[in-house]
Design a protein around this motif. Structure first.
Motif, PDB file in Angstrom:
ATOM      1  N   HIS A  99      47.728  30.353  40.860  1.00  0.00           N
ATOM      2  CA  HIS A  99      49.115  30.206  40.355  1.00  0.00           C
ATOM      3  C   HIS A  99      49.787  29.009  41.046  1.00  0.00           C
ATOM      4  CE1 HIS A  99      49.286  34.047  38.186  1.00  0.00           C
ATOM      5  NE2 HIS A  99      48.984  34.738  39.267  1.00  0.00           N
ATOM      6  N   GLY A 115      39.527  43.743  40.263  1.00  0.00           N
ATOM      7  CA  GLY A 115      39.776  42.409  40.814  1.00  0.00           C
ATOM      8  C   GLY A 115      39.852  42.428  42.334  1.00  0.00           C
ATOM      9  N   ALA A 155      47.343  43.592  38.181  1.00  0.00           N
ATOM     10  CA  ALA A 155      46.766  42.735  37.150  1.00  0.00           C
ATOM     11  C   ALA A 155      47.553  41.433  37.074  1.00  0.00           C
ATOM     12  CB  ALA A 155      46.811  43.450  35.806  1.00  0.00           C
ATOM     13  N   GLY A 200      47.849  39.871  34.310  1.00  0.00           N
ATOM     14  CA  GLY A 200      48.266  39.770  32.906  1.00  0.00           C
ATOM     15  C   GLY A 200      49.505  40.631  32.657  1.00  0.00           C
ATOM     16  N   SER A 237      56.471  45.384  45.358  1.00  0.00           N
ATOM     17  CA  SER A 237      55.933  45.267  46.715  1.00  0.00           C
ATOM     18  C   SER A 237      55.365  43.863  46.936  1.00  0.00           C
ATOM     19  CB  SER A 237      54.852  46.326  46.919  1.00  0.00           C
ATOM     20  OG  SER A 237      54.455  46.360  48.272  1.00  0.00           O
ATOM     21  N   VAL A 241      53.409  41.416  49.545  1.00  0.00           N
ATOM     22  CA  VAL A 241      52.436  41.425  50.658  1.00  0.00           C
ATOM     23  C   VAL A 241      52.679  42.596  51.622  1.00  0.00           C
ATOM     24  CG1 VAL A 241      51.602  39.053  50.454  1.00  0.00           C
ATOM     25  CG2 VAL A 241      53.642  39.469  51.836  1.00  0.00           C
TER      26      VAL A 241
HETATM   27  O1  8ID Z   1      52.484  40.370  47.317  1.00  0.00           O
HETATM   28  C1  8ID Z   1      52.129  40.428  46.164  1.00  0.00           C
HETATM   29  N1  8ID Z   1      52.815  41.111  45.259  1.00  0.00           N
HETATM   30  C2  8ID Z   1      50.838  39.760  45.772  1.00  0.00           C
HETATM   31  C3  8ID Z   1      49.896  39.420  46.754  1.00  0.00           C
HETATM   32  C4  8ID Z   1      48.691  38.838  46.363  1.00  0.00           C
HETATM   33  C5  8ID Z   1      48.453  38.598  45.011  1.00  0.00           C
HETATM   34  C6  8ID Z   1      50.571  39.480  44.437  1.00  0.00           C
HETATM   35  N2  8ID Z   1      49.404  38.899  44.102  1.00  0.00           N
HETATM   36  C7  8ID Z   1      49.173  38.674  42.651  1.00  0.00           C
HETATM   37  C8  8ID Z   1      48.394  37.438  42.285  1.00  0.00           C
HETATM   38  O2  8ID Z   1      49.221  36.293  42.299  1.00  0.00           O
HETATM   39  C9  8ID Z   1      47.901  37.808  40.893  1.00  0.00           C
HETATM   40  O3  8ID Z   1      48.942  37.608  39.917  1.00  0.00           O
HETATM   41  O4  8ID Z   1      48.354  39.743  42.179  1.00  0.00           O
HETATM   42  C10 8ID Z   1      47.647  39.321  41.001  1.00  0.00           C
HETATM   43  C11 8ID Z   1      46.189  39.704  41.146  1.00  0.00           C
HETATM   44  O5  8ID Z   1      45.568  38.958  42.171  1.00  0.00           O
HETATM   45  P1  8ID Z   1      43.980  39.037  42.403  1.00  0.00           P
HETATM   46  O6  8ID Z   1      43.571  40.429  42.639  1.00  0.00           O
HETATM   47  O7  8ID Z   1      43.649  37.985  43.399  1.00  0.00           O
HETATM   48  O8  8ID Z   1      43.450  38.569  40.960  1.00  0.00           O
HETATM   49  P2  8ID Z   1      42.015  38.852  40.262  1.00  0.00           P
HETATM   50  O9  8ID Z   1      40.954  39.010  41.290  1.00  0.00           O
HETATM   51  O10 8ID Z   1      41.868  37.792  39.237  1.00  0.00           O
HETATM   52  O11 8ID Z   1      42.197  40.277  39.561  1.00  0.00           O
HETATM   53  C12 8ID Z   1      43.036  40.494  38.471  1.00  0.00           C
HETATM   54  C13 8ID Z   1      42.438  41.613  37.651  1.00  0.00           C
HETATM   55  O12 8ID Z   1      43.386  41.972  36.627  1.00  0.00           O
HETATM   56  C14 8ID Z   1      42.616  42.352  35.479  1.00  0.00           C
HETATM   57  C15 8ID Z   1      41.501  41.329  35.442  1.00  0.00           C
HETATM   58  O13 8ID Z   1      40.404  41.771  34.647  1.00  0.00           O
HETATM   59  C16 8ID Z   1      41.140  41.201  36.923  1.00  0.00           C
HETATM   60  O14 8ID Z   1      40.068  42.088  37.298  1.00  0.00           O
HETATM   61  N3  8ID Z   1      43.542  42.432  34.336  1.00  0.00           N
HETATM   62  C17 8ID Z   1      44.164  41.496  33.579  1.00  0.00           C
HETATM   63  I1  8ID Z   1      44.047  39.541  33.796  1.00  0.00           I
HETATM   64  N4  8ID Z   1      44.934  41.997  32.604  1.00  0.00           N
HETATM   65  C18 8ID Z   1      44.820  43.344  32.767  1.00  0.00           C
HETATM   66  C19 8ID Z   1      45.400  44.433  32.055  1.00  0.00           C
HETATM   67  N5  8ID Z   1      46.200  44.246  31.001  1.00  0.00           N
HETATM   68  C20 8ID Z   1      43.963  43.624  33.852  1.00  0.00           C
HETATM   69  N6  8ID Z   1      43.706  44.871  34.250  1.00  0.00           N
HETATM   70  C21 8ID Z   1      44.297  45.888  33.545  1.00  0.00           C
HETATM   71  N7  8ID Z   1      45.120  45.682  32.490  1.00  0.00           N
END
Ligand code: 8ID
Ligand code: ZN
Length: 353
Positions: free
Chosen positions: A51, A184, A252, A254, A299, A301
């Motif tokens: 991102h 993920g 997710a 998405g 939430s 980090v």
């Molecule tokens: O502090 C926070 N809130 C924080 C910290 C770290 C990361 C937020 N994030 C955010 C990231 O910026 C990112 O937007 O969390 C999100 C997920 O990070 P990630 O785990 O590093 O991404 P990934 O490994 O690509 O996993 C994402 C999963 O979501 C699934 C995908 O298949 C993938 O396995 N997914 C999607 I895209 N759409 C989905 C849906 N509609 C879905 N799973 C279920 N339903």
């Protein structure tokens, strides 16, 4: 600085937002007051790094940028006053927060990610896609000596974030948590922290590899969001009484996952937004939100203590990162795989290659 510390080291540098990442030599800096220099061995790749590089969020990173915020290595130099926190040779992790003021209401209350002066690795400060990084000593996380650095790296963001999000959901053992994005980087760790806390899990993601991974954590059900025609009905049906889970951690990347979560949660259910898809909104009808008393508790980090606790639980063997190791130079391919949903668990970069 010691003679073993090189004058230059390898880093993955992005010159501009939306641009490409190039592996180049950059100068190794000396730590200033309160800072440490860490020789990083491994860094996880979080979807947040993608991102930040693409620039699809309303907040934008500073460029040129060395991304990354799941770093693990050892302390090799101490700035003035940093010995209060760490010694040379200590294994430490670099997480999302580089520093915070440690003095405001948010820092005092342990909500330091919300500190208005917080700086972030791989966003406002150079991060962990490099062999040596400067960081603020106060926020570097001690890594338990029994935990290998490659297995520890993804815990520094993915692990601590979901560990905290599950705390925010505030469920009792035996209650049911839906985890969206369960296969993920964040999600597969959420499945494990939730199971370790005695929760039942309904995992939502897609594909056989992610299903197999989630099933290995003893989830009650895996719902494939791409194959399932009525996801809301399927998630409700997978809950014990058919009314839906008590909470949902949406990890997710998405947007659709949010609309669905508000629908499948049971009355009084708690939605914990974690994933950060661009241009996503959470819409709640006022009447039904009151009638069903569903809550939204985002939430962001975790704090320094959450980071230590989450590593401790992994050190006890209750949580294991599922990861594949790739070289730093493979980062562009890792982003491509991430965008196509091809990564089950996490990719960890070996910074030596
Ligand atoms: O502090 C926070 N809130 C924080 C910290 C770290 C990361 C937020 N994030 C955010 C990231 O910026 C990112 O937007 O969390 C999100 C997920 O990070 P990630 O785990 O590093 O991404 P990934 O490994 O690509 O996993 C994402 C999963 O979501 C699934 C995908 O298949 C993938 O396995 N997914 C999607 I895209 N759409 C989905 C849906 N509609 C879905 N799973 C279920 N339903
Ligand atoms: Zn992250």
């Amino acid at each position: 600085m010691s003679s073993q510390i090189p004058q230059n080291h390898k880093a993955a540098v992005a010159e501009k937002e939306g641009g490409s990442v190039n592996i180049v030599d950059v100068p190794t800096a000396k730590p200033g007051k309160g800072e440490i220099l860490v020789q990083l061995k491994y860094s996880g790749v979080c979807h947040t790094d993608s991102h930040a590089l693409i620039g699809d969020w309303p907040a934008h990173a500073s460029f040129p940028l060395i991304g990354g915020h799941e770093g693990a290595g050892t302390v090799v130099a101490l700035g003035e006053g940093a010995d209060k926190y760490h010694q040379i040779g200590d294994p430490v992790g670099l997480k999302w927060l580089y520093s915070s003021c440690l003095n405001c209401d948010f820092c005092a209350a342990g909500t330091e990610p919300n500190c208005q002066k917080a700086e972030c690795h791989g966003f406002t400060k150079n991060g962990t896609f490099q062999q040596y990084a400067i960081t603020d000593a106060s926020h570097a996380t001690p890594i338990p000596k029994g935990l290998p650095l490659d297995a520890a790296a993804p815990l520094l963001c993915a692990g601590v974030t979901v560990y905290k999000a599950i705390k925010v959901a505030n469920l009792k053992p035996g209650q049911t948590l839906a985890i969206s994005g369960a296969g993920g980087g964040l999600g597969h760790l959420a499945c494990q922290y939730a199971r370790a806390a005695g929760l039942k899990v309904i995992a939502i993601d897609t594909g056989d590899e992610k299903k197999k991974l989630c099933d290995s954590y003893g989830v009650s059900a895996f719902v494939d969001f791409a194959a399932e025609k009525d996801l809301v009905a399927a998630v409700k049906a997978a809950s014990e009484d058919g009314l839906g889970p008590h909470a949902a951690v949406v990890a997710a990347s998405g947007a659709k996952a949010y609309e669905q979560a508000l629908e499948y949660l049971r009355p009084t259910g708690v939605l914990v937004p974690v994933g950060l898809p661009p241009n996503a909104t959470i819409k709640m009808d006022v009447f039904w939100s009151v009638f069903y008393s569903k809550q939204v508790r985002p939430s962001y980090v975790g704090n320094r203590e959450d980071a230590k606790e989450c590593l401790q639980i992994a050190d006890e063997g209750k949580v294991k990162v599922q990861y594949k190791v790739k070289g730093l130079s493979e980062l562009p391919q890792v982003y491509d795989d991430m965008h196509h949903g091809r990564i089950a668990g996490r990719i960890v970069l070996d910074l030596a290659r």
